[in-house]
Design a protein around this motif. Structure first.
Motif, short mmCIF file in Angstrom:
data_model
loop_
_atom_site.label_atom_id
_atom_site.label_comp_id
_atom_site.label_asym_id
_atom_site.label_seq_id
_atom_site.Cartn_x
_atom_site.Cartn_y
_atom_site.Cartn_z
N THR A 59 -4.12 5.46 2.11
CA THR A 59 -4.33 4.63 3.30
C THR A 59 -5.81 4.37 3.53
O THR A 59 -6.22 3.24 3.84
N ALA A 60 -6.63 5.41 3.36
CA ALA A 60 -8.08 5.24 3.51
C ALA A 60 -8.63 4.29 2.47
O ALA A 60 -9.52 3.46 2.76
N PRO A 82 1.51 4.90 7.57
CA PRO A 82 0.50 4.53 6.56
C PRO A 82 0.97 3.40 5.64
O PRO A 82 0.16 2.53 5.26
N PHE A 83 2.26 3.40 5.30
CA PHE A 83 2.78 2.33 4.44
C PHE A 83 2.66 0.98 5.12
O PHE A 83 2.24 -0.01 4.51
N LEU A 84 3.02 0.92 6.41
CA LEU A 84 2.89 -0.33 7.15
C LEU A 84 1.42 -0.73 7.27
O LEU A 84 1.09 -1.92 7.19
N PHE A 85 0.55 0.25 7.47
CA PHE A 85 -0.88 -0.05 7.54
C PHE A 85 -1.37 -0.64 6.22
O PHE A 85 -2.13 -1.62 6.21
N ILE A 86 -0.94 -0.06 5.11
CA ILE A 86 -1.33 -0.58 3.80
C ILE A 86 -0.81 -1.99 3.59
O ILE A 86 -1.52 -2.87 3.08
N VAL A 87 0.43 -2.23 4.00
CA VAL A 87 1.02 -3.57 3.87
C VAL A 87 0.22 -4.59 4.67
O VAL A 87 -0.10 -5.69 4.17
N VAL A 88 -0.12 -4.24 5.92
CA VAL A 88 -0.88 -5.17 6.77
C VAL A 88 -2.25 -5.45 6.17
O VAL A 88 -2.70 -6.61 6.13
N VAL A 141 -1.24 1.93 -7.93
CA VAL A 141 -1.02 3.33 -7.60
C VAL A 141 -0.16 3.47 -6.35
O VAL A 141 0.74 4.32 -6.28
N VAL A 142 -0.41 2.63 -5.35
CA VAL A 142 0.39 2.66 -4.11
C VAL A 142 1.86 2.37 -4.40
O VAL A 142 2.76 3.06 -3.91
N CYS A 143 2.12 1.35 -5.21
CA CYS A 143 3.50 0.99 -5.55
C CYS A 143 4.20 2.13 -6.29
O CYS A 143 5.36 2.45 -6.01
N ALA A 144 3.49 2.77 -7.23
CA ALA A 144 4.08 3.87 -7.98
C ALA A 144 4.34 5.07 -7.06
O ALA A 144 5.41 5.70 -7.13
N TYR A 145 3.41 5.35 -6.17
CA TYR A 145 3.53 6.52 -5.28
C TYR A 145 4.68 6.34 -4.29
O TYR A 145 5.57 7.19 -4.19
N TYR A 146 4.67 5.24 -3.56
CA TYR A 146 5.71 5.02 -2.55
C TYR A 146 7.06 4.72 -3.18
O TYR A 146 8.11 5.06 -2.62
#
Length: 308
Positions: free
Chosen positions: A113-114, A207-213, A244-249
């Motif tokens: 997220t950071a 955090p996922f929504l934050f990353i999407v936004v 990396v985000v796609c693989a993690y989530y």
């Protein structure tokens, strides 16, 4: 209570592996040492190379440390389980393994997220990036990620310590995840489940929504760039993080959303295996192969080694 408190837990792991047991152990060890080596290289490059002093690489080094913590917490005992066709672990050891698993998973979620916020500032507000993302703020964010990960994981661990475990003492998994562990308790686990559900919702969905936004704003900014080459160059700065985000989530949702009935239990174990062994290897591979700064730092380091 009349029930006897269990002190040891038997992890079943994977059954019927007699013909391929040593091959799987070999693969596990290869992936483990490759992951440790790759992430150590990234940490060393970020800490020694003057060209990798940006906040993004500082976050990446912390992500590498989190990945090493995750795989080191799972793989050594997994090899032991496969070798002996199951393995015993003390109840306290099982809870400890869950703690470090939760700590690494939670911290990695916060670090990703950071990193998305860092990419948002770099692309959408480049003129203010240096003033906002200062070294002091980077350090504060990283310390906050690890501290929140520690505290939020410690809460369910303390609640688990108050439960009574009277058996059975068998977990059909290869590590001590929370769900299978709570199934062994003969106490009321509703408080623990409610607390974990609340915290996991805050620490995964939010955090996922934050990353999407942030990536919506990033894509809008990229689309406003008239030059195609400029678009590609700008997108390349965040493509590794997005992968990396796609693989993690993707792995997290597959583990905790797929139903655990019938054959899906084996599917859950396989996805958990991918998450705990393959995902930590993604970071050094993706950033090492796709990031020009990392590749340049590696080439520079190799040139120095050849001269000496």
């Amino acid at each position: 209570m009349n029930q006897t408190m269990i002190t040891e837990i038997f992890l079943i792991g994977f059954q019927n592996l007699e013909d391929v047991r040593f091959f799987i152990i070999f693969i596990c060890l290869v992936l483990y040492f490759a992951t440790i080596t790759g992430n150590i290289i990234i940490i060393l490059l970020v800490s020694t190379s003057p060209h990798l002093r940006s906040p993004m690489f500082f976050y990446l080094s912390q992500l590498s440390f989190s990945d090493m913590l995750l795989i080191s917490n799972i793989v050594p005992f997994l090899v032991h389980i496969i070798l002996l066709n199951g393995g015993l672990v003390s109840l306290k050891g099982c809870i400890t393994q869950f703690f470090f698993y939760g700590l690494s998973a939670t911290t990695e979620c916060l670090l990703l997220t950071a990193m998305s916020y860092d990419r948002y500032l770099a692309i959408c507000s480049p003129l203010h990036y240096s003033s906002i993302m200062s070294p002091q703020l980077c350090l504060y964010i990283v310390v906050s990620c690890w501290s929140l990960g520690f505290i939020i994981t410690l809460i369910p661990v303390l609640l688990i310590q108050t439960l009574w475990f009277c058996g059975p003492n068998t977990i059909d998994h290869f590590f001590c995840d929370l769900g299978p562990l709570l199934e062994l308790s003969c106490s009321d686990v509703s408080i623990v489940k409610y607390e974990v559900l609340s915290l996991s919702g805050l620490l995964t969905i939010m955090p996922f929504l934050f990353i999407v936004v942030t990536y919506v704003y990033i894509f809008i900014t990229i689309m406003k760039i008239t030059c195609i080459t400029g678009r590609q160059k700008t997108f390349s700065t965040c493509s590794s993080h997005l992968t990396v985000v796609c693989a993690y989530y993707g792995a997290l949702f597959a583990i905790y959303v797929v139903p655990r009935t019938g054959q899906s239990l084996n599917v859950n174990k396989m996805v958990s295996l991918m998450y705990s062994m393959v995902t930590p290897l993604f970071n050094p591979i993706i950033y090492g192969l796709r990031n020009q700064e990392i590749k340049a730092a590696i080439r520079n380091y190799l040139r120095i080694c050849r001269r000496t």
